[in-house]
Enzyme design. Sequence first.
Site, PDB file in Angstrom:
ATOM      1  N   HIS A 136      -4.663   1.218   7.433  1.00 46.71           N
ATOM      2  CA  HIS A 136      -3.302   1.766   7.539  1.00 46.71           C
ATOM      3  C   HIS A 136      -3.122   2.939   6.554  1.00 46.71           C
ATOM      4  CE1 HIS A 136       1.212   1.337   8.016  1.00 46.71           C
ATOM      5  NE2 HIS A 136       1.102   2.101   6.946  1.00 46.71           N
ATOM      6  N   GLU A 137      -3.524   2.727   5.303  1.00 48.10           N
ATOM      7  CA  GLU A 137      -3.346   3.783   4.298  1.00 48.10           C
ATOM      8  C   GLU A 137      -4.250   4.980   4.585  1.00 48.10           C
ATOM      9  OE1 GLU A 137      -0.797   3.499   2.604  1.00 48.10           O
ATOM     10  OE2 GLU A 137      -0.528   1.380   3.040  1.00 48.10           O
ATOM     11  N   GLY A 181       0.835  -1.195   0.000  1.00 46.01           N
ATOM     12  CA  GLY A 181       0.000   0.000   0.000  1.00 46.01           C
ATOM     13  C   GLY A 181       0.868   1.242   0.000  1.00 46.01           C
ATOM     14  N   CYS A 223       5.691   0.020   7.545  1.00 46.74           N
ATOM     15  CA  CYS A 223       5.317   1.171   6.723  1.00 46.74           C
ATOM     16  C   CYS A 223       6.553   1.608   5.951  1.00 46.74           C
ATOM     17  CB  CYS A 223       4.824   2.303   7.623  1.00 46.74           C
ATOM     18  SG  CYS A 223       4.371   3.793   6.729  1.00 46.74           S
ATOM     19  N   LEU A 224       6.383   1.891   4.663  1.00 45.99           N
ATOM     20  CA  LEU A 224       7.531   2.315   3.854  1.00 45.99           C
ATOM     21  C   LEU A 224       8.131   3.619   4.396  1.00 45.99           C
ATOM     22  CD1 LEU A 224       6.148   1.547   0.285  1.00 45.99           C
ATOM     23  CD2 LEU A 224       7.845   0.235   1.576  1.00 45.99           C
ATOM     24  N   HIS A 260      -2.848   7.526   6.861  1.00 47.49           N
ATOM     25  CA  HIS A 260      -1.908   8.488   6.267  1.00 47.49           C
ATOM     26  C   HIS A 260      -2.633   9.747   5.782  1.00 47.49           C
ATOM     27  CE1 HIS A 260       1.914   6.409   6.383  1.00 47.49           C
ATOM     28  NE2 HIS A 260       1.412   5.311   5.843  1.00 47.49           N
TER      29      HIS A 260
END
Length: 184
Positions: free
Chosen positions: A140-141, A45, A98-99, A144
């Site tokens: 999660h996304e 994601g 998370c990236l 953001h």
Amino acid sequence: MIYPIVIYGSPMLRNVSEPITADYPGLPQLIKDMFDTMHASDGVGLAAPQIGKSIRLFVIDARPWADEDPRLADFTKAFINPEIYERFGDEELFNEGCLSVPGIHEDVSRPTKVKIRYLDENFVEHDEEYDGYAARVIQHEYDHLEGKMFVDRLSPLRRTLLKSKLAAMSKGRYKADYKTKLVK
Ligand SMILES: [Zn+2]
């Protein structure tokens, strides 16, 4: 184009993102670039704030999880102006990463099911219910877009234990095997 991933400690990750309209400049290319950026960093994601754009858009490619959940075999989607309007089911722990927070994986508690309204890349509206991995990555996304990160959702004890690591990360001391940037 592969964008650098904005790293924890960059204030822009804390912005509440703005909705977009269908005439947002270069939107089809941006969505393609977000998929390419996510794939280049082996993510499932990616939200627009993670490439420095405070707009309500994220992409998910959950196909790597199809072994565990066959319903994800063709789950590759863009979510525009999404609204999670219901979270339900049990709270469950799941190990998230998370990236934007390279090298840190922690168990995060979230409800197992969500209902979400969103526009796809053609600005067609959808109203869908998800559970399992899909509900997890969607939440999660979505966080953001609200300026939240998964590390905000840890217990006070886990947060304390991670404090120095996160402080170091926000000063540029971290390792990632994909393109990143800190934006102060
Ligand atoms: Zn993330």
